[in-house]
Design an enzyme around this catalytic site. Structure first.
Site, PDB file in Angstrom:
ATOM      1  N   LYS A  24       4.093   4.969  -4.134  1.00  0.00           N
ATOM      2  CA  LYS A  24       3.208   4.450  -5.182  1.00  0.00           C
ATOM      3  C   LYS A  24       2.433   5.600  -5.839  1.00  0.00           C
ATOM      4  CE  LYS A  24      -0.229   1.557  -3.875  1.00  0.00           C
ATOM      5  NZ  LYS A  24      -1.558   2.003  -4.310  1.00  0.00           N
ATOM      6  N   SER A  25       1.854   6.471  -5.029  1.00  0.00           N
ATOM      7  CA  SER A  25       1.031   7.551  -5.593  1.00  0.00           C
ATOM      8  C   SER A  25       1.869   8.460  -6.492  1.00  0.00           C
ATOM      9  CB  SER A  25       0.429   8.394  -4.469  1.00  0.00           C
ATOM     10  OG  SER A  25      -0.460   7.614  -3.716  1.00  0.00           O
ATOM     11  N   ARG A  76     -11.199  -3.690   4.211  1.00  0.00           N
ATOM     12  CA  ARG A  76     -10.086  -3.784   5.174  1.00  0.00           C
ATOM     13  C   ARG A  76     -10.561  -3.840   6.625  1.00  0.00           C
ATOM     14  NH1 ARG A  76      -5.604  -0.075   1.968  1.00  0.00           N
ATOM     15  NH2 ARG A  76      -4.934  -1.791   0.635  1.00  0.00           N
ATOM     16  N   ASP A 127      -4.305   4.490   4.038  1.00  0.00           N
ATOM     17  CA  ASP A 127      -3.752   3.185   3.652  1.00  0.00           C
ATOM     18  C   ASP A 127      -3.036   2.492   4.812  1.00  0.00           C
ATOM     19  OD1 ASP A 127      -4.719   3.454   1.109  1.00  0.00           O
ATOM     20  OD2 ASP A 127      -2.865   4.296   0.302  1.00  0.00           O
ATOM     21  N   ARG A 145     -14.508  -2.998  -7.478  1.00  0.00           N
ATOM     22  CA  ARG A 145     -14.425  -1.718  -6.760  1.00  0.00           C
ATOM     23  C   ARG A 145     -15.292  -0.632  -7.415  1.00  0.00           C
ATOM     24  NH1 ARG A 145      -8.402  -0.519  -5.061  1.00  0.00           N
ATOM     25  NH2 ARG A 145      -9.489   1.044  -3.822  1.00  0.00           N
ATOM     26  N   GLN A 172      -8.090  10.133  -5.175  1.00  0.00           N
ATOM     27  CA  GLN A 172      -8.231   9.569  -6.522  1.00  0.00           C
ATOM     28  C   GLN A 172      -9.324  10.298  -7.286  1.00  0.00           C
ATOM     29  OE1 GLN A 172      -8.726   5.349  -5.982  1.00  0.00           O
ATOM     30  NE2 GLN A 172      -6.590   5.050  -5.438  1.00  0.00           N
ATOM     31  N   ARG A 199      -1.736  -4.923   1.633  1.00  0.00           N
ATOM     32  CA  ARG A 199      -1.485  -4.315   2.952  1.00  0.00           C
ATOM     33  C   ARG A 199      -1.966  -5.210   4.100  1.00  0.00           C
ATOM     34  NH1 ARG A 199       0.715   0.270   1.174  1.00  0.00           N
ATOM     35  NH2 ARG A 199      -0.341   1.403  -0.494  1.00  0.00           N
TER      36      ARG A 199
HETATM   37  C1  S3P Z   1      -4.388   7.181  -3.652  1.00  0.00           C
HETATM   38  C2  S3P Z   1      -5.461   7.614  -2.915  1.00  0.00           C
HETATM   39  C3  S3P Z   1      -6.120   6.813  -1.873  1.00  0.00           C
HETATM   40  C4  S3P Z   1      -5.240   5.627  -1.464  1.00  0.00           C
HETATM   41  C5  S3P Z   1      -4.626   4.900  -2.634  1.00  0.00           C
HETATM   42  C6  S3P Z   1      -3.766   5.854  -3.436  1.00  0.00           C
HETATM   43  C7  S3P Z   1      -3.823   8.061  -4.693  1.00  0.00           C
HETATM   44  O1  S3P Z   1      -7.337   6.300  -2.370  1.00  0.00           O
HETATM   45  O2  S3P Z   1      -6.011   4.727  -0.690  1.00  0.00           O
HETATM   46  O3  S3P Z   1      -3.814   3.836  -2.186  1.00  0.00           O
HETATM   47  O4  S3P Z   1      -2.704   7.793  -5.153  1.00  0.00           O
HETATM   48  O5  S3P Z   1      -4.486   9.036  -5.051  1.00  0.00           O
HETATM   49  P1  S3P Z   1      -8.716   7.145  -2.259  1.00  0.00           P
HETATM   50  O6  S3P Z   1      -8.541   8.363  -3.068  1.00  0.00           O
HETATM   51  O7  S3P Z   1      -9.760   6.224  -2.840  1.00  0.00           O
HETATM   52  O8  S3P Z   1      -8.908   7.392  -0.804  1.00  0.00           O
END
Ligand code: S3P
Length: 756
Positions: free
Chosen positions: A328-329, A662, A631, A438, A485, A708
């Site tokens: 996904k990332s 979670r 995650d 969020r 993120q 999840r």
């Molecule tokens: C992600 C970073 C994580 C993760 C999310 C995807 C990313 O979040 O939980 O599912 O793709 O950079 P955080 O940066 O808030 O920890």
């Protein structure tokens, strides 16, 4: 329906809409009596013969005296005839009776009512059912017509609450859902979505019919012509009235279209393939997007009352060789950087989940031509997710026509906010219910320090409104929390900021942004916990092979680790060192995990992961592993519940602000299933059972709309003593489309049901 919601229902005009509402109300016993009113005796007779009404009269005057509070009168005549009927109604119907209409234009009807009554009467609730068809008249009546359709109501401040509620109940009773909006908004939206297409259909048929060889033309006019012009069979009087009544809004949408039509004409004449491909791809994808919306898929309709329920039968093991969907990332970042690149980027293995599709759609909305994702076949994931991105360069994005809707995806919103802070145009970022709760100050604050102008809703929640044209200045940002993120957001803003933007993180987090920027030829300096970028560089198109997502593979890794007899191989999984906390933690718990075929693909390490069952024991999870497995904790909590002894997680307060809280969501569900799971402020204490014997009971748990959590409880079923039912699993498709099928294939006895 147990008791009627209204007393008498009078419907004036027994055409398709009026007749269908009358019949629906009668069949569903929404009122004590349905009285139809039509000037034509023949229509009245037909209404009785076809059970549309209990009584039918040719003049309202015949029954007006009988009407009182609790009765509803529906004016269901063509738009321009409403005024005449309403004038009569105002003279002879009591002010206690609730009045509504069904006209497709609300501005003219509200103006008529105001003129006739001297002010908008409190008893009048303007309405418009978005339903119908090209057939008209009493013979077309269909009592199911409104089932699952929307009815727009445009009440004003003066509309009486009891009148409004009565109309809402009437339409809901007929199977529709109701929405409220202002008169002006209604007329603009309908001009674009309904009135303009009808004008085009009528005009196209009329134009072709007026051509000299019309007979020949119509003889060969099959598929496309028939589909496009179906609505040209609609009632001419009705559409004449609509065109006149909604003149203003309709003219401005026609002007807009004429501009685009002139552009298209020129592109066709000049053989401009890029323009044409751009229009066609964007339109096709937008159409798919809307179709999903209309089908109430989770992505666009998170608030829908469709509840996807997983039911897991207890026991079993997982076996085989599978490939889970793309990371996904990495998928998000491939679209972002591919769009900002110069040249054409080819992506394979793209995750066709709703989160990454939200990012893809956002870039399409900003004018980027993106082909795909197309499925190239290959069964277990290989060859899927081919995307071709025609990059527009760092300064080539265009202002989207409306807010960018990002569904459930926090990554889309946080990364995009950095990137959009540096654009010349304003944007607004919105999301579903979960995303709207969020925290966004974690990105808004550093961006404001860089000079960005960003507004959030209360408490730093979405929507985010980002002003264009800000001159960003570089910053040296020490992240207060370990978040990839936030780091990525600041680095992406740094591509547009004057000077050298540096991020320093308190603990290592996923570094896909840094790796991918380098892969696209954009210099990123990395030094321990810091990453630095400067503006003025160029992103050059490349190819990206997205590995399978270790976060999705986790569910099968944990499944094999807890279910005796399991032996599963997960192919082509990304094992970036910033993502392998789950492997480290499971190994510490005693899991039997082997990595095979380790290789590097496009700057990301990849391997096949084999997991065979071995008894697990509880551990104190090392805090340095938390960001590397952030995650994966919903699934890891299930592993802990099946481990012998105590597992303690600390330092994981970030889990409280994910798609759900979670820690709470998992503790609640595990407790329902009889597991000794105690939530703490920053983690959880789980007392597992004796190894080899399941300590998970049977029961009904909530996923809290979190993909999840849903999948973690599906895996828990392997060690449960009875069935586990998981509510609200709609959002599983955000990261793992096809989860249920793949889980079934490996041996998890899960089924999916959809209820309303
Ligand atoms: C992600 C970073 C994580 C993760 C999310 C995807 C990313 O979040 O939980 O599912 O793709 O950079 P955080 O940066 O808030 O920890």
């Amino acid at each position: 329906m147990s008791s009627p919601v209204i007393n008498k229902l009078v419907v004036i005009g027994l055409g398709l809409i009026g007749g269908s509402l009358a019949k629906a109300a009668r069949e569903r016993q929404l009122c004590t009596e349905v009285i139809g009113v039509s000037r034509s005796q023949q229509v009245c007779d037909r209404a009785l013969e076809t059970a549309v009404a209990d009584r039918a009269v040719t003049s309202l005057a015949d029954i007006a005296g009988e009407l009182a509070a609790g009765d509803v009168l529906v004016i269901a005549v063509p738009t321009l005839a409403v005024a005449k009927v309403m004038a009569e109604v105002s003279q002879i119907v009591s002010d206690q009776v609730t009045i509504t209409d069904v006209a497709s234009v609300k501005g003219s009807v509200v103006a008529d009512a105001t003129r006739i009554y001297g002010q908008l009467p409190s008893q009048f609730v303007p309405g418009h059912p978005i339903a119908g068809g090209e057939n008209s008249g009493i013979e077309a009546v269909n009592s199911q017509l409104f089932e699952n359709h929307k009815v727009i109501l445009t009440p004003s401040d003066s509309t009486g609450e009891q009148h409004l509620q009565r109309i809402v109940q009437l339409w809901q009773g007929a199977g529709a859902t109701t929405e409220q909006m202002s008169v002006a908004e209604h007329d603009e939206v309908l001009a674009a979505t309904s009135h303009l297409p009808h004008m085009l259909a009528f005009l196209l048929v009329d134009t072709l019919a007026g051509m000299r060889d019309n007979r020949e033309i119509f003889r060969y006019a099959a598929g496309g012509f028939r589909d496009f012009t179906r609505i040209a069979g609609s009632d001419p009087v009705m559409w004449h009235d609509i065109a006149q009544a909604n003149r203003g809004a309709l003219v401005s949408t026609i002007d807009h279209l004429m501009g685009n039509l002139a552009e298209m004409r020129q592109a066709i004449d000049a053989g401009d393939s890029e323009y044409l491909l751009g229009v066609f791809t964007r339109a096709r994808e937008a159409r798919n997007h809307f179709t999903k919306m209309l089908e109430m898929k989770a992505y666009m309709e998170p608030e829908s009352d469709n509840n996807v329920i997983f039911t897991v039968q207890p026991g079993g093991a997982v076996n085989g060789t599978v490939r889970v969907p793309g990371d996904k990332s990495i998928s998000h970042r491939s679209i972002m950087l591919g769009s900002l690149a110069e040249g054409v980027t080819e992506v394979t293995g793209f995750l066709e989940g709703e989160d990454s599709l939200a990012t893809l759609q956002a870039f399409r909305d900003m004018g980027v031509v993106i082909e795909g994702p197309t499925n190239q076949g290959g069964g277990d994931g290989q060859g899927n997710g081919r995307v071709t991105i025609h990059g527009v360069g760092l300064h080539g994005l265009k202002q989207p026509a409306g807010p960018l809707y990002l569904g459930n995806s926090g990554t889309s919103m946080r990364l995009l906010s950095g990137l959009l802070a540096g654009q010349a145009f304003d944007t607004e970022l919105t999301g579903d219910h979960s995303l709207s709760g969020r925290p966004m100050n974690r990105v808004a604050e550093p961006l404001r320090t860089m000079g960005a102008r960003i507004e959030t809703a209360e408490n730093g929640r979405p929507p985010l409104r980002i002003k264009g044209g800000s001159h960003l200045k570089a910053i040296d940002y020490k992240l207060p929390m370990a978040s990839a993120q936030v780091k990525s957001c600041v680095l992406l803003a740094g591509l547009y900021a004057q000077g050298e933007t540096r991020t320093t993180e308190p603990a290592p987090t996923r570094d896909h942004t840094e790796r991918m920027l380098s892969g696209f030829g954009y210099p990123v300096e990395r030094d321990g916990a810091s990453a630095t970028v400067r503006s003025g560089g160029k992103i050059s198109a490349t190819t990206i092979d997205v590995p399978a997502d270790i976060s999705s593979a986790t569910f099968f890794m944990v499944a094999a680790a807890i279910a005796p007899g399991s032996d599963i191989t997960l192919q082509h999984v990304g094992i970036n060192p910033t993502r392998i906390g789950v492997i480290n933690i499971l190994r510490l718990m005693g899991a039997n995990i082997d990595l095979h075929n380790e290789r590097e693909i496009g700057g990301e390490p990849v391997a096949d992961i084999r997991v065979r069952y071995a008894p697990l024991k509880g551990i104190a999870i090392p805090e340095d592993q938390v960001p590397l497995a952030i995650d994966e904790f919903p699934a890891l909590f299930v592993a802990a519940a099946c481990a012998e002894g105590q597992t303690v997680l600390t330092g994981a307060e970030e889990l409280r602000v994910k798609e759900s809280d979670r820690i709470q969501a998992m503790a609640d569900g595990l407790q329902i299933l009889g597991v000794d799971a105690q939530p703490t402020a920053d983690g959880m204490i789980i007392n597992g059972g004796d190894s080899g014997c399941g300590k998970i009971g049977s029961g009904e748990v909530e996923s809290c709309d979190d993909h999840r959590i849903a999948m973690a409880f599906a895996v828990a079923g392997l060690r449960a003593t009875g069935p586990v039912r998981i509510n609200n699993c709609n959002n599983v498709a955000t990261s793992f489309p096809g989860f249920v099928e793949l889980a079934q294939k490996t041996g998890i006895q899960v089924t999916e049901d959809r209820t309303r």
